[in-house]
Design an enzyme around this catalytic site. Structure first.
Site, PDB file in Angstrom:
ATOM      1  N   HIS A  61      39.337  85.909 -18.633  1.00 13.56           N
ATOM      2  CA  HIS A  61      40.369  86.928 -18.815  1.00 13.56           C
ATOM      3  C   HIS A  61      40.001  88.257 -18.163  1.00 13.56           C
ATOM      4  O   HIS A  61      40.895  89.053 -17.852  1.00 13.56           O
ATOM      5  CB  HIS A  61      40.636  87.143 -20.308  1.00 13.56           C
ATOM      6  CG  HIS A  61      41.450  86.052 -20.922  1.00 13.56           C
ATOM      7  ND1 HIS A  61      40.904  84.877 -21.391  1.00 13.56           N
ATOM      8  CD2 HIS A  61      42.790  85.945 -21.128  1.00 13.56           C
ATOM      9  CE1 HIS A  61      41.868  84.103 -21.861  1.00 13.56           C
ATOM     10  NE2 HIS A  61      43.012  84.722 -21.711  1.00 13.56           N
ATOM     11  N   GLY A  62      38.744  88.516 -17.972  1.00 18.43           N
ATOM     12  CA  GLY A  62      38.386  89.777 -17.338  1.00 18.43           C
ATOM     13  C   GLY A  62      36.909  90.070 -17.413  1.00 18.43           C
ATOM     14  O   GLY A  62      36.183  89.522 -18.253  1.00 18.43           O
TER      15      GLY A  62
END
Length: 482
Positions: free
Chosen positions: A326-327
């Protein structure tokens, strides 16, 4: 080009008319039209990254053909790892380089070494995590012999970048989508109507539910230091509702749009907030990503067929990778780690597959036990979302410590409280509709059909009116940053 924009409202009908009228007699023309529309759609974000998408597509297309044609296992492995290495290399440079460079610099600084580590001033290409995983699943499936290599470049390129799923999924599988791109598609009125209903519901989720909740979630998370614990608790709830409405809304619009063109995409959400445990939640939330990690990471590591320690290891690897996907932030890693800890007791007691059927199947109301389990699971998920939303680990810890203070039982003190509770009331009605339609692929699938035509159209017009009233902001979808 946002799904909730005027540009997309003009783009979609034009492509639809050309597809079913100008190109209806030829499968090749239909696919070329969709491919051209998809490249145009992506170029509207930033035309420069179109070349990166094309390069990745050409690489995986060529690698698939070479793997399929070669009789040498070594050659097959070379092309497999070339594709994986280049794709993950691009992903690493654009998405993770600065994270590792800054983390390395901080680690050296903590032991007294001052290093000049250079970071890159680059923009993250929209959708790179999604189309990279499309290509990786294809290459791995070809290497494993699950599918033959696709010889038609137009069909393969369309599989990678079909515009409804290009920037935020679902993460498609070649085994599911490619066969549909090879078959002549005829207009199906029933499928098109259902697609429009799903688009309408997805827009309502995004524009009304998610964007309204976002205003209060942002305000509370950005000013947590001056607010009561009860206000922060509401902020946590607002973000919990926001991210569901935002991402599942996108997925509904994507699936509904694809159905207008006679194509069925993989389902990405199945009413996850009605789950009775965390394992069920992950079978219902971002299904295409969780199943991707299951099939290409968890099972190859041995899955649940290994000893207890390795099972625990496998679970932590999958959830940490999910968070990191996701990041490039420690908050996402913490979010993944927390879900791994939630999941662990179910795995160790062999209860991770205890709730496979839809809750309260065939009944309007859940049992008391089911309701309690849903409530507990919802609160665990909501608490974990604090890390997902926080700007940093420090932000998350301060938010949590302020929330679990004596002021948790005081009155909320953020501005416009009255309208905020109206938004929560609208969200409650939204979840009631979701509950009633939970046994269908989207909430309006059969709900509207049960009503007589006048009542059914009143429902549609009410949703459209609310979308128009609240839809002026044109807020970007949360998952576009991934």
């Amino acid at each position: 080009m946002l799904f909730n924009s005027v540009q997309f409202a003009l783009f979609l009908p034009v492509v639809f008319v050309l597809y079913w009228f100008a190109a209806r007699k030829s499968l090749r023309q239909q696919n070329i039209l969709l491919l051209a529309a998809s490249y145009f759609f992506y170029a509207c974000w930033d035309w420069r990254f179109l070349f990166l998408l094309l390069f990745s597509t050409l690489l995986d297309y060529a690698a698939g053909l070479q793997i399929s044609a070669s009789q040498s296992n070594q050659t097959k492995k070379t092309w497999l790892w070339l594709s994986i290495g280049v794709n993950l290399g691009f992903l690493g440079i654009f998405k993770y380089y600065n994270f590792f460079a800054e983390s390395f610099s901080a680690a050296l600084y903590s032991i007294g070494i001052h290093a000049n580590v250079h970071t890159l001033s680059i923009i993250l290409p929209v959708g790179i995590s999604f189309y990279t995983f499309h290509g990786l699943s294809y290459i791995i499936d070809v290497y494993k012999g699950r599918i033959p290599a696709e010889g038609n470049f137009v069909q393969y390129a369309l599989f990678v970048c079909f515009f409804p799923l290009l920037v935020a999924g679902p993460i498609e599988r070649a085994t599911h989508l490619l066969p549909q791109l090879k078959e002549k598609r005829s207009f199906n009125l029933h499928k098109a109507k259902d697609g429009l209903r799903q688009i309408l519901w997805g827009l309502f989720k995004k524009v009304v539910i998610a964007d309204l909740c976002a205003e209060y979630a942002n305000t509370i998370f950005n000013h947590y230091g001056s607010l009561t614990g009860s206000s922060l608790f509401l902020g946590m709830l607002f973000f919990t509702i926001q991210i569901y409405g935002d991402f599942s809304g996108y997925s509904d619009i994507a699936l509904g749009t694809a159905r207008l063109f006679g194509i069925d995409l993989l389902r990405n959400f199945a009413y996850p907030y009605f789950s009775r445990d965390i394992a069920e939640f992950w079978r219902r939330w971002h299904i295409s990503l969780s199943s991707w990690f299951r099939d290409y990471v968890y099972i190859p590591l041995g899955g649940s067929r290994v000893g207890t320690l390795k099972k625990v290891r496998n679970i932590f690897i999958v959830f940490l990778l999910s968070g990191f996907w996701h990041g490039a932030k420690f908050t996402f890693i913490a979010w993944g780690l927390l879900h791994a800890l939630y999941f662990l007791p179910l795995l160790l007691t062999n209860r991770n597959r205890a709730n496979l059927a839809t809750v309260a199947h065939g009944r309007l109301f859940p049992t008391t036990k089911e309701a309690l389990h849903m409530g507990l699971t919802f609160m665990l998920v909501a608490f974990a979302w604090i890390f997902f939303r926080a700007e940093s680990m420090q932000h998350a810890w301060h938010f949590i410590s302020h929330m679990f203070s004596r002021s948790l039982f005081a009155a909320p003190n953020f501005i416009e409280k009255k309208f905020a509770f109206l938004v929560l009331a609208i969200a409650a009605v939204f979840f009631i509709i979701e509950w009633v339609g939970r046994e269908n692929h989207h909430a309006l699938a059969n709900l509207g059909e049960r009503f007589k035509r006048p009542l059914r159209w009143c429902l549609y017009y009410a949703l459209i009116a609310m979308i128009i009233i609240f839809g002026g902001k044109g807020e970007q979808f949360i998952y576009f940053q991934f």
